[in-house]
Design a protein around this motif. Structure first.
Motif, PDB file in Angstrom:
ATOM      1  N   ALA A 149       0.823  -1.214   0.000  1.00 47.64           N
ATOM      2  CA  ALA A 149       0.000   0.000   0.000  1.00 47.64           C
ATOM      3  C   ALA A 149       0.852   1.257   0.000  1.00 47.64           C
ATOM      4  N   HIS A 150       2.018   1.212   0.622  1.00 50.44           N
ATOM      5  CA  HIS A 150       2.914   2.378   0.585  1.00 50.44           C
ATOM      6  C   HIS A 150       3.376   2.663  -0.845  1.00 50.44           C
ATOM      7  N   GLY A 151       3.696   1.611  -1.591  1.00 52.27           N
ATOM      8  CA  GLY A 151       4.094   1.811  -2.984  1.00 52.27           C
ATOM      9  C   GLY A 151       2.969   2.376  -3.820  1.00 52.27           C
ATOM     10  N   THR A 152       1.760   1.864  -3.639  1.00 55.06           N
ATOM     11  CA  THR A 152       0.597   2.370  -4.377  1.00 55.06           C
ATOM     12  C   THR A 152       0.329   3.831  -4.020  1.00 55.06           C
ATOM     13  N   ALA A 153       0.416   4.157  -2.735  1.00 52.38           N
ATOM     14  CA  ALA A 153       0.198   5.535  -2.301  1.00 52.38           C
ATOM     15  C   ALA A 153       1.241   6.479  -2.885  1.00 52.38           C
ATOM     16  N   ALA A 154       2.482   6.010  -2.983  1.00 54.50           N
ATOM     17  CA  ALA A 154       3.538   6.837  -3.569  1.00 54.50           C
ATOM     18  C   ALA A 154       3.266   7.108  -5.045  1.00 54.50           C
ATOM     19  N   GLU A 155       2.772   6.104  -5.758  1.00 54.77           N
ATOM     20  CA  GLU A 155       2.408   6.310  -7.163  1.00 54.77           C
ATOM     21  C   GLU A 155       1.296   7.348  -7.287  1.00 54.77           C
ATOM     22  N   LEU A 156       0.321   7.294  -6.398  1.00 50.53           N
ATOM     23  CA  LEU A 156      -0.753   8.289  -6.410  1.00 50.53           C
ATOM     24  C   LEU A 156      -0.205   9.678  -6.099  1.00 50.53           C
ATOM     25  N   ALA A 157       0.783   9.753  -5.214  1.00 51.50           N
ATOM     26  CA  ALA A 157       1.393  11.049  -4.906  1.00 51.50           C
ATOM     27  C   ALA A 157       2.052  11.656  -6.134  1.00 51.50           C
ATOM     28  N   VAL A 158       2.717  10.822  -6.923  1.00 52.35           N
ATOM     29  CA  VAL A 158       3.305  11.309  -8.177  1.00 52.35           C
ATOM     30  C   VAL A 158       2.213  11.850  -9.089  1.00 52.35           C
ATOM     31  N   GLU A 159       1.131  11.089  -9.215  1.00 58.00           N
ATOM     32  CA  GLU A 159       0.027  11.500 -10.077  1.00 58.00           C
ATOM     33  C   GLU A 159      -0.613  12.799  -9.595  1.00 58.00           C
ATOM     34  N   ALA A 160      -0.589  13.015  -8.287  1.00 58.49           N
ATOM     35  CA  ALA A 160      -1.191  14.211  -7.715  1.00 58.49           C
ATOM     36  C   ALA A 160      -0.283  15.435  -7.817  1.00 58.49           C
ATOM     37  N   GLY A 161       0.943  15.259  -8.286  1.00 57.24           N
ATOM     38  CA  GLY A 161       1.834  16.404  -8.474  1.00 57.24           C
ATOM     39  C   GLY A 161       2.796  16.673  -7.339  1.00 57.24           C
ATOM     40  N   PHE A 162       2.905  15.750  -6.386  1.00 54.82           N
ATOM     41  CA  PHE A 162       3.868  15.943  -5.297  1.00 54.82           C
ATOM     42  C   PHE A 162       5.293  15.810  -5.821  1.00 54.82           C
ATOM     43  N   ASP A 163       6.184  16.582  -5.226  1.00 53.29           N
ATOM     44  CA  ASP A 163       7.597  16.545  -5.580  1.00 53.29           C
ATOM     45  C   ASP A 163       8.359  15.533  -4.737  1.00 53.29           C
ATOM     46  N   ALA A 164       7.767  15.141  -3.605  1.00 48.95           N
ATOM     47  CA  ALA A 164       8.437  14.243  -2.674  1.00 48.95           C
ATOM     48  C   ALA A 164       7.395  13.508  -1.845  1.00 48.95           C
ATOM     49  N   VAL A 165       7.829  12.396  -1.277  1.00 47.66           N
ATOM     50  CA  VAL A 165       7.049  11.731  -0.244  1.00 47.66           C
ATOM     51  C   VAL A 165       7.948  11.542   0.967  1.00 47.66           C
ATOM     52  N   GLU A 166       7.318  11.557   2.122  1.00 50.32           N
ATOM     53  CA  GLU A 166       8.027  11.278   3.369  1.00 50.32           C
ATOM     54  C   GLU A 166       7.369  10.049   3.998  1.00 50.32           C
ATOM     55  N   ILE A 167       8.121   8.961   4.142  1.00 47.42           N
ATOM     56  CA  ILE A 167       7.580   7.733   4.729  1.00 47.42           C
ATOM     57  C   ILE A 167       7.680   7.850   6.248  1.00 47.42           C
ATOM     58  N   HIS A 168       6.572   7.576   6.932  1.00 47.59           N
ATOM     59  CA  HIS A 168       6.522   7.765   8.386  1.00 47.59           C
ATOM     60  C   HIS A 168       7.048   6.520   9.101  1.00 47.59           C
ATOM     61  N   PHE A 169       8.293   6.626   9.583  1.00 43.64           N
ATOM     62  CA  PHE A 169       8.913   5.567  10.362  1.00 43.64           C
ATOM     63  C   PHE A 169       9.131   6.026  11.803  1.00 43.64           C
ATOM     64  N   GLY A 170       8.275   6.906  12.288  1.00 48.86           N
ATOM     65  CA  GLY A 170       8.453   7.442  13.628  1.00 48.86           C
ATOM     66  C   GLY A 170       7.231   7.301  14.501  1.00 48.86           C
ATOM     67  N   HIS A 171       7.409   7.678  15.777  1.00 51.14           N
ATOM     68  CA  HIS A 171       6.334   7.916  16.747  1.00 51.14           C
ATOM     69  C   HIS A 171       5.504   6.676  17.063  1.00 51.14           C
ATOM     70  N   ASN A 172       6.064   5.505  16.813  1.00 52.91           N
ATOM     71  CA  ASN A 172       5.409   4.217  17.067  1.00 52.91           C
ATOM     72  C   ASN A 172       4.170   3.999  16.224  1.00 52.91           C
ATOM     73  N   TYR A 173       4.119   4.678  15.053  1.00 47.95           N
ATOM     74  CA  TYR A 173       3.163   4.268  14.041  1.00 47.95           C
ATOM     75  C   TYR A 173       3.585   2.863  13.570  1.00 47.95           C
ATOM     76  N   PHE A 174       2.913   2.318  12.579  1.00 46.30           N
ATOM     77  CA  PHE A 174       3.062   0.908  12.243  1.00 46.30           C
ATOM     78  C   PHE A 174       4.523   0.473  12.113  1.00 46.30           C
ATOM     79  N   ALA A 175       5.268   1.078  11.204  1.00 45.74           N
ATOM     80  CA  ALA A 175       6.652   0.652  10.977  1.00 45.74           C
ATOM     81  C   ALA A 175       7.514   0.894  12.214  1.00 45.74           C
ATOM     82  N   SER A 176       7.329   2.034  12.846  1.00 44.79           N
ATOM     83  CA  SER A 176       8.101   2.375  14.038  1.00 44.79           C
ATOM     84  C   SER A 176       7.808   1.428  15.191  1.00 44.79           C
ATOM     85  N   SER A 177       6.567   0.971  15.290  1.00 47.71           N
ATOM     86  CA  SER A 177       6.227   0.048  16.375  1.00 47.71           C
ATOM     87  C   SER A 177       6.954  -1.289  16.211  1.00 47.71           C
ATOM     88  N   PHE A 178       7.229  -1.685  14.979  1.00 49.63           N
ATOM     89  CA  PHE A 178       8.002  -2.905  14.756  1.00 49.63           C
ATOM     90  C   PHE A 178       9.453  -2.726  15.195  1.00 49.63           C
TER      91      PHE A 178
END
Length: 394
Positions: A149-178
């Protein structure tokens, strides 16, 4: 013998495949302006103002990669229906000369399933004090689905005109909790050793890189310290940063700290607005915050550049561009960050108080932020993030 002068924080700078007009990033701050989980005019104005005020890039937060990845029901999540609004948002930021970044992530155990209507997910079965519910352990299939889902969301960000994405690996969100040994008690390939606990982070970053290539910049927001005994700490953060650098999956790291689940004030420093937090909560959580808030919402003394000590250790161990966050409020602090070898700085609370602060600093290097670090802006995320000391205008 020659010496190299530190870069000018107000000069253009490369970030992966893009160039920012300066090295100042508006960091992700949940805006509370997406009822229906879609972009609104209020959200656009929230980001247009700091873009007009001089930042090099504004980070839109929080763009969940799945509906259960939201912390609460009103948050934006990345899907085709969101694209028209996201395009209007990036167009507005670009029109002011700034770049646009989308913070992508999955809330994991931080999610309030009572609000979202979806089960919250953690590495191991645990309890969420905010939703007052037990969180179930993510299955291997859940992990694979969320990684994709992160890859799919990043593709949508490109389509939406974003110049960058920031992946959230902090604050004990999903990835950070691992990453956290306190929260991750798994016995399979995703638990135990740091190499196992870091698999979600590394696989997610790879999935994003595979999805977007070098079309946009990829940043990751990485915890250095959870702020709780037995949690993830800077020695392990250094190793994860080195792995991400070796993988070539990210263009820069924004260093952060704290646990939205277990110690939210550790990130912010300054006053602990317990009364305001309680007022923003529904019952029975409100009563719980009133009675037990001091045990959960701690106050920490504020100082400028309060993450520099930990971030300096990461800086000495990796070559990746790093973004210094935490107590960046004036030109002197920005220049210190540049002299310490950080390529970018990030600001949050100071820009809530004064969206035009960067332009004012550019005009007069002696300009000081008016933010008093009362942190009463934090509970406003539930009603539209803002500085309570100024009249709400967006």
């Amino acid at each position: 013998m020659t010496t190299t002068s530190p870069p000018d924080v107000l000069a253009p700078a490369r970030l992966g495949p893009i160039t920012l007009r300066n090295r100042i990033i508006k960091s992700a701050t949940f805006e509370g302006r997406t009822p229906g989980a879609l972009v609104t005019d209020e959200l656009i104005e929230f980001h247009r103002r700091p873009a007009a005020g001089g930042v090099g890039m504004s980070t839109v937060a929080y763009c969940a990669v799945a509906p259960e990845g939201r912390t609460e029901h009103g948050q934006l999540w990345m899907r085709p229906e969101a694209l028209p609004g996201l395009r209007r948002l990036t167009d507005a930021i670009h029109a002011e000369g700034a770049a646009a970044s989308a913070q992508l992530g999955h809330a994991g155990p931080v999610a309030n399933e009572k609000s979202t209507g979806f089960p919250a997910l953690a590495p191991s079965r645990s309890f969420n004090p905010m939703s007052m519910r037990t969180i179930r352990a993510a299955s291997v299939d859940d992990i694979a689905r969320i990684t994709r889902a992160h890859g799919t969301a990043a593709e949508l960000a490109v389509e939406a005109g974003f110049d960058a994405v920031e992946i959230h690996f902090g604050h004990n969100y999903f990835a950070s909790s691992f990453l956290s040994p306190k929260l991750n008690r798994r016995k399979d390939a995703y638990g135990g050793s740091l190499a196992n606990r870091a698999r979600v982070v590394r696989d997610t970053a790879r999935a994003v890189r595979e999805a977007v290539g070098d079309r946009i910049a990829i940043l990751a927001k990485l915890n250095m310290d959870d702020g709780v005994p037995g949690g993830f700490w800077v020695d392990e953060a250094i190793q994860v940063a080195q792995w991400l650098e070796a993988d070539g999956s990210v263009d820069a790291l924004e260093l952060t700290m704290g646990s939205s689940l277990l110690n939210p004030m550790y990130l912010f420093k300054g006053d602990a607005p317990i009364r305001e937090f309680a007022a923003a909560m529904p019952q029975p959580v409100r009563l719980g915050v009133q009675l037990l808030g001091k045990q959960f919402i701690h106050a920490y003394p504020y100082r400028d550049l309060f993450m520099l000590g930990e971030a300096r250790q990461v800086r000495s161990a990796v070559g990746l561009p790093l973004v210094l966050l935490g107590g960046v409020t004036d030109r002197a602090g920005m220049d210190t960050a540049m002299a310490e070898g950080f390529e970018f700085v990030a600001m949050a609370r100071a820009l809530l108080r004064e969206p035009d602060l960067v332009n004012r600093i550019a005009e007069d290097a002696r300009t000081r932020s008016l933010c008093i670090h009362c942190n009463k802006c934090m509970p406003t995320i539930f009603s539209g993030a803002r500085c309570v000391l100024v009249e709400r205008s967006v």
